[in-house]
Design an enzyme around this catalytic site. Structure first.
Site, PDB file in Angstrom:
ATOM      1  N   ASP A 208     -23.328  46.485   2.061  1.00 10.13           N
ATOM      2  CA  ASP A 208     -23.317  47.585   1.092  1.00 10.13           C
ATOM      3  C   ASP A 208     -24.751  47.786   0.614  1.00 10.13           C
ATOM      4  O   ASP A 208     -25.298  46.934  -0.082  1.00 10.13           O
ATOM      5  CB  ASP A 208     -22.383  47.239  -0.075  1.00 10.13           C
ATOM      6  N   ARG A 210     -25.860  50.195  -1.321  1.00 12.41           N
ATOM      7  CA  ARG A 210     -25.933  51.151  -2.431  1.00 12.41           C
ATOM      8  C   ARG A 210     -26.650  50.583  -3.651  1.00 12.41           C
ATOM      9  O   ARG A 210     -26.748  49.393  -3.841  1.00 12.41           O
ATOM     10  CB  ARG A 210     -24.524  51.589  -2.837  1.00 12.41           C
TER      11      ARG A 210
END
Ligand SMILES: Nc1nc2c(ncn2[C@@H]2O[C@H](COP(=O)(O)OP(=O)(O)OP(=O)(O)O)[C@@H](O)[C@H]2O)c(=O)[nH]1
Ligand SMILES: [Zn+2]
Length: 299
Positions: A208, A210
């Site tokens: 991930d 983000r």
């Protein structure tokens, strides 16, 4: 941690968008000093005010300029001349004469310190939002977040809605931050047998990638401190909290619609695999045991 650690965001423009779902929303477009993307906030409630939008930009800024960039109270109508006052609704904003900052008044501005605000932090998903993808539930979650924020409560689940107040922060971090091109490669790897986590790793990306810091700055710019966060992702909760500034007072679960009513929502072997991986490998707070009708093959 203080707000100084966070990126600086400025709301460049805001406009009312009548929607097919019922209430008008106010779309806020942000610039920031961290990346060159146009991040957005979809705001339900005219009184949730962006501090940076309403700030007087210069002594020369006209009331017409302010209305054009969306720094007005109430509702625009043909012939309106004053941004800071709506004579029809009898509402007026006050500003600090020196700094030009909006002076907080509970009669005109949402109290995001004492109210808990329903929030969804959404990350861009072109395929789920625009290409009817049944590989993920992003489009469904987006729609559901809007409906929950608009309603008083959701009859099927009893979840307390936002009653017309809330925010969907729309972050331009496609494919969990790896971009659309890389996400398409990840999809091909998934068709070759990898799960969504393995596919990212095989492409040399973090599971991930983000970053929610711009999202936090946007929430603070909107004066929101206490968040009822719509998510199943424990990592997102941790990342959105910010000491002394943003508290996640409640997690509101996003249970897939198909799990609640098998005639509705997304039903595909890809979404089963996607949700299973989220539960088993990413620690998502979802309970239903999944039927494994996908075949796990080693790459
Ligand atoms: N790399 C990659 N990204 C994906 C895949 N499927 C969806 N995405 C991206 O995942 C992001 C959506 O994640 P969210 O809906 O915020 O989900 P979440 O953080 O896992 O958890 P929730 O808040 O519970 O929904 C978007 O940026 C999508 O483009 C995939 O298979 N691979
Ligand atoms: Zn998606």
């Amino acid at each position: 941690m203080t707000a100084i650690d966070l990126p600086k965001v400025i709301c460049v423009a805001r406009a009312r968008i009548p929607t097919t779902q019922g209430p008008d929303i106010f779309l806020h477009l942000y610039s920031n000093n961290k990346d060159n993307k146009e991040h957005l906030a979809i705001v339900f409630g005219e009184d949730i005010r962006s501090r940076s939008l309403f700030q007087k930009r210069s002594p020369y800024e006209t009331q017409q300029d302010r209305m054009i960039r969306g720094a007005y109270i109430g509702k625009l109508y043909p012939g309106r001349t004053i941004a800071d006052r709506d004579d029809r609704l009898n509402l007026e904003l006050k500003f600090d004469p020196v700094s030009g900052e909006l002076i907080y008044d509970p009669a005109t501005t949402w109290d995001g310190q004492h109210n808990d605000t329903l929030v969804r932090i959404h990350s861009e998903c072109y395929t789920g939002e625009n290409a009817w993808s049944a590989r993920c539930d992003c489009g469904e979650q987006f729609d559901r977040a809007g409906k929950l924020i608009a309603c008083d409560h959701e009859p099927e689940t009893g979840i307390k809605g936002g009653d017309g107040h809330g925010v969907i922060v729309y972050l331009r971090q496609e494919g969990r931050g790896i971009g659309l091109g890389e996400k398409l490669k990840a999809y091909n790897l998934q068709d070759l047998g990898a799960d969504t986590v393995q596919a990212n790793v095989l492409l040399n990306h973090p599971v991930d990638a983000r970053d929610f810091s711009i999202g936090k700055s946007i929430l603070l710019d909107l004066g929101i401190n206490n968040v009822r966060l719509l998510t199943n992702n424990p990592d997102k909760i941790e990342q959105v909290e910010h000491e002394h500034l943003i508290k996640c007072v409640e997690r509101v679960p996003m249970v897939p619609i198909h799990w609640q009513n098998e005639n509705e929502g997304i039903d595909s072997k890809e979404i089963e695999g996607y949700l299973r991986t989220k539960i088993e490998r990413m620690g998502h707070l979802l309970q239903k045991p999944l039927n494994l009708h996908t075949h796990q093959e080693q790459l």
